[in-house]
Design an enzyme around this catalytic site. Structure first.
Site, short mmCIF file in Angstrom:
data_model
loop_
_atom_site.label_atom_id
_atom_site.label_comp_id
_atom_site.label_asym_id
_atom_site.label_seq_id
_atom_site.Cartn_x
_atom_site.Cartn_y
_atom_site.Cartn_z
N ASP A 326 8.88 25.02 87.71
CA ASP A 326 9.57 24.30 87.13
C ASP A 326 9.74 22.81 87.73
OD1 ASP A 326 11.17 23.55 84.49
OD2 ASP A 326 12.58 23.26 85.80
N GLU A 355 4.84 22.44 87.56
CA GLU A 355 5.05 21.41 86.31
C GLU A 355 5.13 20.02 86.70
OE1 GLU A 355 8.00 20.93 82.39
OE2 GLU A 355 8.76 21.37 84.36
#
Length: 613
Positions: A326, A355
């Site tokens: 993330d 990400e």
């Protein structure tokens, strides 16, 4: 704006708030046959820092150092495992007054069984709280701060859990999925909006409302038994404001602090901008992602070891096959390189995708990936990126008419920058996820456009990923996205749901059509390995058509999209480089032989054609 900072300061100024006389040791156990023999034990108990004389009852374990920090409720012990193959060791801690504490630390022998994610996989993203409620007894857990469950609220917990996922593994098998990526399952003991999982409050505890650590491990075991894999959603950049360490921080530098609450500027470009100011660079990396998400100080060596060990612990414990990381670009990039190098020492081919949600172009993603072609890029051990650039391009291709730079030309132009990556095939590709409007809604609920998007997803380079219920045309109101509406419950996943979308009988005719089309695309990709591992050659868009090939020396699949209003014929002269030597063609979607002499595509159609000799 200053509320988060005041909470942070009070947490440090009142360190005894969460201190316990009983010892907590992180990691809770370890393994005796790893490549890396070094281990940091983080010990927490009231005044444990005063017990800084440490001994071990085993000569094969050496104490390298004992570190005390500002908070006397913590002690860090660094040990070296020297040909140690035992299952336990007894640690003895003494203070100056001669008081003694002991604890037994357990070791296991690791049998490595993971199968890392690769181009042949089809990944399915599951939002655990919104997929299926397999255990209603854990909907509300006594003692946790968010003590309610309400399916009518977009921001509350709905009761989905890991048991619900286990109960539907046959659904994934039927679809043809080979790997499950779960949004974070570690405990988020926040006061509200904790269902999403991105504000963890303990690095070693699965959220009991989703299931125990043992149940998470069981999920991995059952997936592997069915030939599937498990991807963990990792959140290194930040923690939740209610993390147990925020109530009793080891040291002030455990998280990044500012004179007043400072949010990140969300500008990944500051990492490589030759003109960026130091302030902007610092704000990007050290600023908080949100006021309830304190930013970890990954430059603190104790923090770095704590985080890295927790990630390896989960890989070893639950047999994790890959990481989705993330907010990758918000981390300290040197730490992330160190972190993934640490993982790869144990698992050399371990796959990870970061990400990097940026709209500025491929460079913004390639910069963070391993062995890229960019000058002065940092060392990286990140396999690939979550491919937002391909996503933006597919969306543009279906929302706009093709011109020099727009429509299908956007996709063509994006792929021309793949040379910046070492292996673009390691990128995780998608057309929707838990943070975006549903794809079917974004293309105006047009089934033809949806099919084109899906067809591109499963034939372009990279690892394709689906998002929960996308295969049955999940939708929401656009363009105004609401997180809760793109994270709707999967109908049929709760005991009293009147409709069950897991079965054909519960789906509408259109939903069944889309389900079967998804299933067909997955089968086409599996049955034609060239779509996963073959080279890619693309051709300049021709009018309203765009064509590319996936090929090897002996196989070639032609993929062509027509976004025009009229039927289009492919330019055989343009495609001759790849078509020469082939005498027949098989339409993989229509499942019939077609003429090579006149390859035609209807308006708003995608064709996937296997060339035969």
């Amino acid at each position: 704006m200053k509320k988060a900072l005041l909470i942070l300061m009070s947490c440090f100024l009142a360190p005894n708030l969460y201190a316990q006389d009983s010892l907590r040791v992180d990691p809770p156990n370890w393994w005796n046959n790893l490549q890396n023999p070094h281990l940091q034990l983080c010990i927490h108990a009231k005044d444990i820092g005063t017990f800084n004389k440490v001994s071990i009852n085993n000569s094969h374990i050496k104490i390298e150092s004992v570190e005390t920090v500002e908070n006397k409720n913590f002690l860090f012990v660094n040990i070296l495992l020297q040909e140690f193959h035992g299952t336990q060791a007894i640690f003895t801690l003494l203070n100056k007054a001669g008081a003694k504490k002991t604890f037994t630390y357990r070791f296991e022998h690791l049998d490595k069984k993971i199968n890392t994610i690769n181009e042949k996989d089809i990944v399915y993203l599951v939002f655990p709280d919104r997929f299926s409620n397999g255990d209603t007894t854990n909907d509300i857990v006594a003692g946790l701060k968010e003590a309610y469950c309400n399916r009518d609220s977009a921001s509350a917990r709905h009761g989905g859990d890991i048991q619900g996922i286990i109960n539907h593994l046959d659904y994934f098998n039927e679809l043809g999925v080979t790997a499950l990526w779960l949004n974070p399952t570690l405990i988020n003991d926040q006061k509200n909006t904790s269902y999403h999982g991105y504000a963890l409050t303990d690095h070693y505890l699965n959220d009991p409302r989703l299931g125990s650590n043992a149940l998470y491990k069981e999920l991995g075991k059952q997936l592997h038994s069915k030939g599937m894999k498990l991807v963990m959603d990792l959140v290194p950049n930040h923690i939740g404001s209610e993390h147990w360490m925020m109530h009793d921080m080891p040291e002030k530098s455990w998280v990044n602090q500012w004179p007043a609450f400072t949010r990140t500027n969300y500008r990944a470009t500051t990492h490589f901008d030759p003109y960026a100011s130091n302030y902007d660079k610092k704000q990007m990396v050290d600023g908080w992602f949100d006021n309830a998400m304190p930013d970890m100080n990954e430059r603190n060596p104790r923090v770095a070891k704590y985080l890295m060990q927790s990630y390896l612990w989960w890989i070893n414990y639950a047999q994790i096959d890959g990481f989705r990381i993330d907010t990758y670009s918000y981390n300290d990039v040197e730490f992330m390189n160190q972190c993934m190098a640490y993982i790869r020492k144990e698992y050399p081919n371990f796959w990870s995708a970061g990400e990097i949600w940026e709209s500025a172009g491929v460079l913004n993603m390639a910069y963070f990936t391993e062995k890229n072609k960019l000058k002065n890029a940092p060392n990286s051990n990140l396999s690939g990126a979550i491919d937002f650039q391909v996503y933006f391009s597919i969306l543009e291709a279906l929302q706009s008419e093709t011109n020099w730079n727009g429509g299908l030309a956007k996709l063509y132009n994006t792929l021309t920058h793949d040379f910046l990556y070492h292996q673009p095939s390691k990128n995780l590709c998608f057309i929707e996820n838990h943070d975006l409007d549903r794809f079917y809604s974004l293309v105006g609920k047009d089934m033809s456009k949806w099919k084109i998007g899906m067809g591109l997803l499963f034939t372009l380079r990279g690892i394709p990923s689906l998002y929960q219920a996308g295969e049955i045309l999940a939708k929401n109101n656009v363009p105004r996205r609401n997180d809760g509406l793109v994270r709707k419950d999967f109908k049929g996943g709760w005991p009293n749901d009147p409709i069950n979308k897991f079965t054909a009988i519960g789906r509408t005719a259109e939903e069944e059509q889309s389900f079967q089309f998804t299933k067909q695309l997955i089968a086409i990709r599996k049955n034609n390995p060239v779509l996963a591992t073959g080279k890619l050659m693309q051709f300049v868009p021709n009018g309203s058509t765009y064509t590319f090939c996936r090929y090897t020396d002996t196989n070639c699949i032609l993929v062509s999209v027509n976004r025009g209003k009229e039927k289009a014929s492919l330019n055989k002269q343009q495609l001759a480089e790849r078509m020469n030597g082939y005498t027949k063609a098989w339409d993989l979607l229509a499942e019939k032989e077609i003429s090579l002499e006149q390859l035609e595509i209807a308006p708003n159609e995608i064709k996937i054609i296997a060339l035969k000799k």
